[in-house]
Write a protein that holds these residues in place. Structure first.
Motif, PDB file in Angstrom:
ATOM      1  N   ILE A   1       0.823  -1.212   0.000  1.00  0.00           N
ATOM      2  CA  ILE A   1       0.000   0.000   0.000  1.00  0.00           C
ATOM      3  C   ILE A   1       0.857   1.261   0.000  1.00  0.00           C
ATOM      4  O   ILE A   1       0.660   2.168  -0.817  1.00  0.00           O
ATOM      5  CB  ILE A   1      -0.953  -0.007   1.215  1.00  0.00           C
ATOM      6  CG1 ILE A   1      -1.942  -1.177   1.094  1.00  0.00           C
ATOM      7  CG2 ILE A   1      -1.709   1.317   1.335  1.00  0.00           C
ATOM      8  CD1 ILE A   1      -2.850  -1.331   2.296  1.00  0.00           C
ATOM      9  N   PHE A   2       1.837   1.336   0.931  1.00  0.00           N
ATOM     10  CA  PHE A   2       2.607   2.574   1.059  1.00  0.00           C
ATOM     11  C   PHE A   2       3.501   2.870  -0.154  1.00  0.00           C
ATOM     12  O   PHE A   2       3.581   4.030  -0.577  1.00  0.00           O
ATOM     13  CB  PHE A   2       3.445   2.535   2.337  1.00  0.00           C
ATOM     14  CG  PHE A   2       2.612   2.542   3.586  1.00  0.00           C
ATOM     15  CD1 PHE A   2       1.468   3.317   3.667  1.00  0.00           C
ATOM     16  CD2 PHE A   2       2.943   1.754   4.677  1.00  0.00           C
ATOM     17  CE1 PHE A   2       0.682   3.326   4.806  1.00  0.00           C
ATOM     18  CE2 PHE A   2       2.171   1.749   5.823  1.00  0.00           C
ATOM     19  CZ  PHE A   2       1.036   2.538   5.880  1.00  0.00           C
ATOM     20  N   PRO A   3       4.209   1.879  -0.737  1.00  0.00           N
ATOM     21  CA  PRO A   3       5.006   2.208  -1.933  1.00  0.00           C
ATOM     22  C   PRO A   3       4.180   2.776  -3.087  1.00  0.00           C
ATOM     23  O   PRO A   3       4.590   3.766  -3.701  1.00  0.00           O
ATOM     24  CB  PRO A   3       5.662   0.865  -2.297  1.00  0.00           C
ATOM     25  CG  PRO A   3       5.745   0.127  -1.003  1.00  0.00           C
ATOM     26  CD  PRO A   3       4.511   0.505  -0.254  1.00  0.00           C
ATOM     27  N   PRO A   4       2.981   2.223  -3.433  1.00  0.00           N
ATOM     28  CA  PRO A   4       2.173   2.871  -4.469  1.00  0.00           C
ATOM     29  C   PRO A   4       1.757   4.296  -4.112  1.00  0.00           C
ATOM     30  O   PRO A   4       1.741   5.181  -4.977  1.00  0.00           O
ATOM     31  CB  PRO A   4       0.950   1.948  -4.584  1.00  0.00           C
ATOM     32  CG  PRO A   4       1.432   0.614  -4.165  1.00  0.00           C
ATOM     33  CD  PRO A   4       2.411   0.896  -3.068  1.00  0.00           C
ATOM     34  N   ILE A   5       1.442   4.531  -2.831  1.00  0.00           N
ATOM     35  CA  ILE A   5       1.071   5.893  -2.429  1.00  0.00           C
ATOM     36  C   ILE A   5       2.269   6.825  -2.587  1.00  0.00           C
ATOM     37  O   ILE A   5       2.137   7.952  -3.093  1.00  0.00           O
ATOM     38  CB  ILE A   5       0.556   5.894  -0.977  1.00  0.00           C
ATOM     39  CG1 ILE A   5      -0.751   5.099  -0.876  1.00  0.00           C
ATOM     40  CG2 ILE A   5       0.347   7.316  -0.480  1.00  0.00           C
ATOM     41  CD1 ILE A   5      -1.267   4.968   0.536  1.00  0.00           C
TER      42      ILE A   5
ATOM     43  N   ILE B   1      -3.055   0.897  -8.658  1.00  0.00           N
ATOM     44  CA  ILE B   1      -4.374   0.471  -8.165  1.00  0.00           C
ATOM     45  C   ILE B   1      -4.602  -1.009  -8.468  1.00  0.00           C
ATOM     46  O   ILE B   1      -5.110  -1.773  -7.638  1.00  0.00           O
ATOM     47  CB  ILE B   1      -5.484   1.343  -8.789  1.00  0.00           C
ATOM     48  CG1 ILE B   1      -5.402   2.768  -8.242  1.00  0.00           C
ATOM     49  CG2 ILE B   1      -6.859   0.748  -8.521  1.00  0.00           C
ATOM     50  CD1 ILE B   1      -6.348   3.739  -8.927  1.00  0.00           C
ATOM     51  N   ILE B   2      -4.209  -1.431  -9.681  1.00  0.00           N
ATOM     52  CA  ILE B   2      -4.341  -2.853 -10.041  1.00  0.00           C
ATOM     53  C   ILE B   2      -3.493  -3.718  -9.111  1.00  0.00           C
ATOM     54  O   ILE B   2      -3.932  -4.781  -8.652  1.00  0.00           O
ATOM     55  CB  ILE B   2      -3.932  -3.065 -11.512  1.00  0.00           C
ATOM     56  CG1 ILE B   2      -4.930  -2.350 -12.445  1.00  0.00           C
ATOM     57  CG2 ILE B   2      -3.856  -4.549 -11.844  1.00  0.00           C
ATOM     58  CD1 ILE B   2      -4.515  -2.347 -13.894  1.00  0.00           C
TER      59      ILE B   2
ATOM     60  N   PHE C   1       3.491  -7.777  -6.013  1.00  0.00           N
ATOM     61  CA  PHE C   1       4.804  -7.237  -5.660  1.00  0.00           C
ATOM     62  C   PHE C   1       5.644  -6.954  -6.909  1.00  0.00           C
ATOM     63  O   PHE C   1       6.285  -5.905  -7.024  1.00  0.00           O
ATOM     64  CB  PHE C   1       5.524  -8.224  -4.741  1.00  0.00           C
ATOM     65  CG  PHE C   1       6.748  -7.665  -4.082  1.00  0.00           C
ATOM     66  CD1 PHE C   1       6.640  -6.876  -2.950  1.00  0.00           C
ATOM     67  CD2 PHE C   1       8.019  -7.916  -4.596  1.00  0.00           C
ATOM     68  CE1 PHE C   1       7.768  -6.356  -2.341  1.00  0.00           C
ATOM     69  CE2 PHE C   1       9.144  -7.392  -3.996  1.00  0.00           C
ATOM     70  CZ  PHE C   1       9.026  -6.615  -2.859  1.00  0.00           C
ATOM     71  N   GLN C   2       5.624  -7.882  -7.851  1.00  0.00           N
ATOM     72  CA  GLN C   2       6.383  -7.670  -9.086  1.00  0.00           C
ATOM     73  C   GLN C   2       5.828  -6.500  -9.896  1.00  0.00           C
ATOM     74  O   GLN C   2       6.581  -5.722 -10.498  1.00  0.00           O
ATOM     75  CB  GLN C   2       6.361  -8.950  -9.916  1.00  0.00           C
ATOM     76  CG  GLN C   2       7.132 -10.104  -9.283  1.00  0.00           C
ATOM     77  CD  GLN C   2       6.938 -11.419 -10.027  1.00  0.00           C
ATOM     78  OE1 GLN C   2       6.170 -11.487 -10.980  1.00  0.00           O
ATOM     79  NE2 GLN C   2       7.611 -12.461  -9.576  1.00  0.00           N
ATOM     80  N   LEU C   3       4.502  -6.357  -9.909  1.00  0.00           N
ATOM     81  CA  LEU C   3       3.886  -5.248 -10.633  1.00  0.00           C
ATOM     82  C   LEU C   3       4.261  -3.914 -10.002  1.00  0.00           C
ATOM     83  O   LEU C   3       4.533  -2.926 -10.707  1.00  0.00           O
ATOM     84  CB  LEU C   3       2.367  -5.424 -10.640  1.00  0.00           C
ATOM     85  CG  LEU C   3       1.569  -4.520 -11.604  1.00  0.00           C
ATOM     86  CD1 LEU C   3       2.001  -4.752 -13.038  1.00  0.00           C
ATOM     87  CD2 LEU C   3       0.075  -4.805 -11.469  1.00  0.00           C
ATOM     88  N   ILE C   4       4.295  -3.863  -8.662  1.00  0.00           N
ATOM     89  CA  ILE C   4       4.687  -2.621  -7.972  1.00  0.00           C
ATOM     90  C   ILE C   4       6.131  -2.270  -8.300  1.00  0.00           C
ATOM     91  O   ILE C   4       6.462  -1.107  -8.588  1.00  0.00           O
ATOM     92  CB  ILE C   4       4.484  -2.775  -6.451  1.00  0.00           C
ATOM     93  CG1 ILE C   4       2.991  -2.817  -6.128  1.00  0.00           C
ATOM     94  CG2 ILE C   4       5.151  -1.635  -5.700  1.00  0.00           C
ATOM     95  CD1 ILE C   4       2.692  -3.122  -4.679  1.00  0.00           C
ATOM     96  N   GLU C   5       7.033  -3.263  -8.271  1.00  0.00           N
ATOM     97  CA  GLU C   5       8.442  -2.977  -8.566  1.00  0.00           C
ATOM     98  C   GLU C   5       8.627  -2.559 -10.023  1.00  0.00           C
ATOM     99  O   GLU C   5       9.387  -1.634 -10.326  1.00  0.00           O
ATOM    100  CB  GLU C   5       9.286  -4.209  -8.249  1.00  0.00           C
ATOM    101  CG  GLU C   5       9.420  -4.483  -6.762  1.00  0.00           C
ATOM    102  CD  GLU C   5      10.545  -5.452  -6.461  1.00  0.00           C
ATOM    103  OE1 GLU C   5      10.921  -6.217  -7.383  1.00  0.00           O
ATOM    104  OE2 GLU C   5      11.061  -5.443  -5.333  1.00  0.00           O
TER     105      GLU C   5
END
Length: 726
Positions: A255-259, A293-294, A308-312
């Protein structure tokens, strides 16, 4: 003899067990914890086994011989949903027997430690982010376990871990004093970092309330997100902010890394003004929040590896995008872009070092662990300088613009003074002429107002006469309908009351069967089922008659605003419906009325005057359709919205108009009706009312086919009271 045999069997079994124990752990790495007082890192002196089912217990694991040696400096298994098992041996060559084993990875969801001593006794410890923080024996972000190893003894250790994100297992062991000393130094370093970040956040929050610049708001949001992200990675948010909420702690890394990424993107766009300076590439920014968001949605659904991979991946693409935007503006000479490039590059170096540590490219140590927090601290300081420089540039630019405005105002003042002298002289001359003309116009205007009032009153009386006749006809029908249903309803209710009276007279002291038979006989005589159905039908008829009467009264109430002279917010559709109901008695049998009313909202108007417009137009349409025979005529009334402008369409299938009639239709006293059936004022007054509303009326007609009238209304009136006096 029996006791000797039994003792021999026990000894044989014990030696056999010890032999098996030695075979099982012959190849297990051994770590001497008593060699020195320093904190000893286990590093890769362990064996590992990947439990893909994540369901194996310790008894099953002890029997597995498929453990493999760890190759990397620190056990690193990437992103996996499997459970990871480690095993190693600890030997105590020293004199003390109390030690602490620490796993310095706060983000692990499940951690289990199993200690098996030389005689096979096992102790187990269970912790992790899936449990409340208060259940930990040591209140520290890392996982710390108290173990006892007698001098010159050996124990076997199994560690089971499971995590939603990257699985790294840095293990160290040492005396309690050394472990606490190391952690205290870590806490001091983290506290210094968080202190810097909070100071920067507070300072910029104060500046935002002073200058109200949007860039500071996005910067503050970015700072808060970075603080939460870094503190979450290091485990301090779980310790201090939500120690009783394991679910929040487990999802914080999703949550926090996307924000933080989204906040940094918004800050960059505001600081560098990319929307204004490079609009051709700025519109791509919306892609990154959508990807985040996804990723969060996937994490909530339990698909943690993909999330996790999508966020990175998104973070990497976002970093490249922001660097490219800043580079373009830097080449165009943007001063804020210089600060942003330096700050963002430093932060990305820290992120790169941290990520390479996660993937085992760089060793796991204090430098690789704290490079990202240090880089983020340097970044926020430099970005704060960038904001200050931007405010300075804006101040210089505002001062230049103000100076130019003052110079232009002074020049305008000089020109105005020169023009005023000439204008005053001309105004005096023109005023005398206007006063004489005004006196003549006032006399003419008063005469016109009197004539206009008389004409309007005449048309009002004609409309009211037609309205009165229609109401009497319309109300009479539903009232008769109600009256006709009263008599049979009274008869049916009387029979129903008689039936209830028979039930009421039931006497248990007499023959109940005879009484019930008498009641059933009466029910057959009155045909109870039909009676109930008839009562329901009569009530529905009365209800329908009352509803039709209420509809007519409501329409009369709406239309009675004919004499209102105040501007009000009303719905045009309501006026049209009321007018149609009141004119319904004038509709011939072969007329089909169709309405297509779109929701228009409220508009400012004189509601009574617009009702008069609708009545005159519809009445003329009915008359025009009576002049030509058709098997069925159509009156179509439609309301639409064009660019938020209400439009009213009224079409008929009547006789239509010639070009000559169309050119004179709005002239006072012009009419095509027979003598005594029209005053010739209806369409003239319609035109005047439409004109007073600053609206437009369009007339399209084809002889023999029909007429189409379009009213283009305005939602707000302006100076309408001066144009029209009701």
């Amino acid at each position: 003899m029996m006791n000797s045999t039994k003792l021999f069997s026990v000894l044989l079994s014990l030696f056999g067990y010890l032999g098996l124990f030695g075979v099982c752990f012959a190849q297990v790495p051994r770590i001497d914890v008593g060699e020195s007082n320093a904190l000893k890192d286990v590093k890769n002196h362990v064996l590992y086994f990947i439990d893909k089912t994540a369901k194996l217990e310790i008894e099953q694991i002890k029997a597995i011989e498929g453990f493999e040696p760890v190759i990397s400096d620190i056990p690193n298994f990437g992103i996996t949903e499997s459970a990871i098992w480690l095993k190693f041996q600890l030997y105590n060559s020293g004199l003390r027997d109390d030690y602490l084993l620490q796993i310095a990875q706060p983000g692990l969801d499940e951690v289990a430690l199993y200690i098996i001593d030389s005689i096979g006794e096992m102790k187990s410890f269970h912790t992790g982010e899936y449990l409340p923080f208060s259940l930990r024996e040591y209140h520290d972000p890392n996982y710390i376990f108290k173990i006892r190893i007698q001098p010159h003894h050996l124990i076997n250790v199994f560690v089971r871990v499971k995590a939603r994100d990257n699985v790294q297992i840095p293990i160290s062991i040492g005396s309690p004093e050394k472990v606490f000393e190391t952690n205290k130094a870590r806490d001091t370093l983290v506290g210094f970092y968080v202190g810097i970040m909070i100071v920067m956040l507070t300072y910029n929050l104060f500046i935002y309330y002073t200058v109200r610049d949007q860039s500071y708001l996005f910067y503050i949001l970015y700072l808060a997100a970075v603080i939460l992200t870094q503190a979450s990675i290091l485990g301090y948010t779980f310790q201090y902010l939500w120690p009783g909420s394991p679910a929040i702690a487990s999802f914080s890394s999703f949550i926090f890394p996307p924000i933080a990424g989204t906040a940094s993107l918004l800050f960059m766009r505001s600081l560098l003004q990319t929307r204004r300076l490079i609009p051709e590439s700025d519109h791509f920014w919306i892609v990154f929040p959508l990807i985040y968001i996804i990723a969060i949605f996937l994490a909530l659904l339990g698909n943690f590896p993909v999330s996790f991979q999508l966020i990175e991946a998104c973070a990497m693409l976002l970093s490249i995008y922001m660097l490219a935007e800043a580079m373009v503006l830097f080449r165009r000479g943007s001063r804020p872009a210089i600060f942003f490039l330096i700050a963002w590059s430093i932060f990305l170096v820290g992120v790169a070092v941290y990520v390479m540590k996660d993937f085992g490219i760089l060793p796991y140590n204090n430098f690789t662990l704290y490079t990202m927090p240090a880089g983020s601290a340097m970044e926020v300081v430099l970005l704060s300088f960038a904001l200050a420089d931007r405010i300075k540039l804006l101040k210089v630019e505002n001062e230049r613009v103000q100076a130019e405005k003052i110079s232009a105002l002074r020049e305008n003042e000089r020109l105005v003074n020169e023009q005023n002298v000439m204008l005053e002289r001309k105004v005096q001359e023109r005023t005398l002429q206007l006063e004489r003309a005004n006196s003549d116009l006032n006399y003419i205007l008063n005469n016109l107002k009197e004539a206009q009032a008389q004409l309007v009153d005449s048309e009002k009386m004609a409309s009211l006469g037609q309205l009165t006749a229609g109401i009497a006809h319309e109300i009479n029908n539903p009232i008769n309908f109600v009256s006709a249903n009263i008599s049979p309803l009274k008869r049916d209710l009387s029979e129903l009351i008689q039936l209830l009276s028979l039930y009421h007279k039931l006497n248990p002291d007499h023959d109940i069967r005879e009484q019930i038979a008498a009641i059933n006989k009466f029910k057959q005589e009155i045909n109870l089922s039909y009676l109930i159905s008839e009562i329901d039908t009569l009530f529905k008829g009365i209800e329908e008659g009352a509803a039709r009467t209420a509809e007519i009264v409501k329409s009369l109430k709406n239309f009675s605003r004919l004499d209102e002279s105040d501007i009000k917010d009303v719905d045009l559709n309501e006026g049209i419906k009321s007018t149609l109901i009141l004119l319904r008695h004038t509709f011939p049998d072969n007329l089909r009325v169709e309405t297509r009313l779109t929701e228009l909202g409220l508009i400012e108007c004189y509601p009574g005057k617009l009702n008069q417009v609708f009545m005159n137009i519809i009445d003329n349409a009915i008359y025009a359709m009576s002049q030509i025979y058709r098997e069925q005529h159509l009156l179509l009334i439609e309301t639409t919205l064009e660019n938020n402008q209400p439009i009213v369409h009224i079409s008929d299938s009547g006789a239509g108009m010639s070009a000559e009639v169309k050119s004179r239709i709005f002239e006072p006293f012009f009419t095509t009706k027979e003598i005594g059936k029209g005053t010739g004022l209806g369409m003239s007054i319609v035109f005047k009312i439409i004109e007073s509303h600053n609206a437009k009326i369009e007339l399209h007609s084809i002889p023999g086919e029909g007429t189409h009238i379009i009213l283009r209304m305005r939602r707000k009136l302006s100076n309408s009271k001066e144009n029209y006096r009701p």
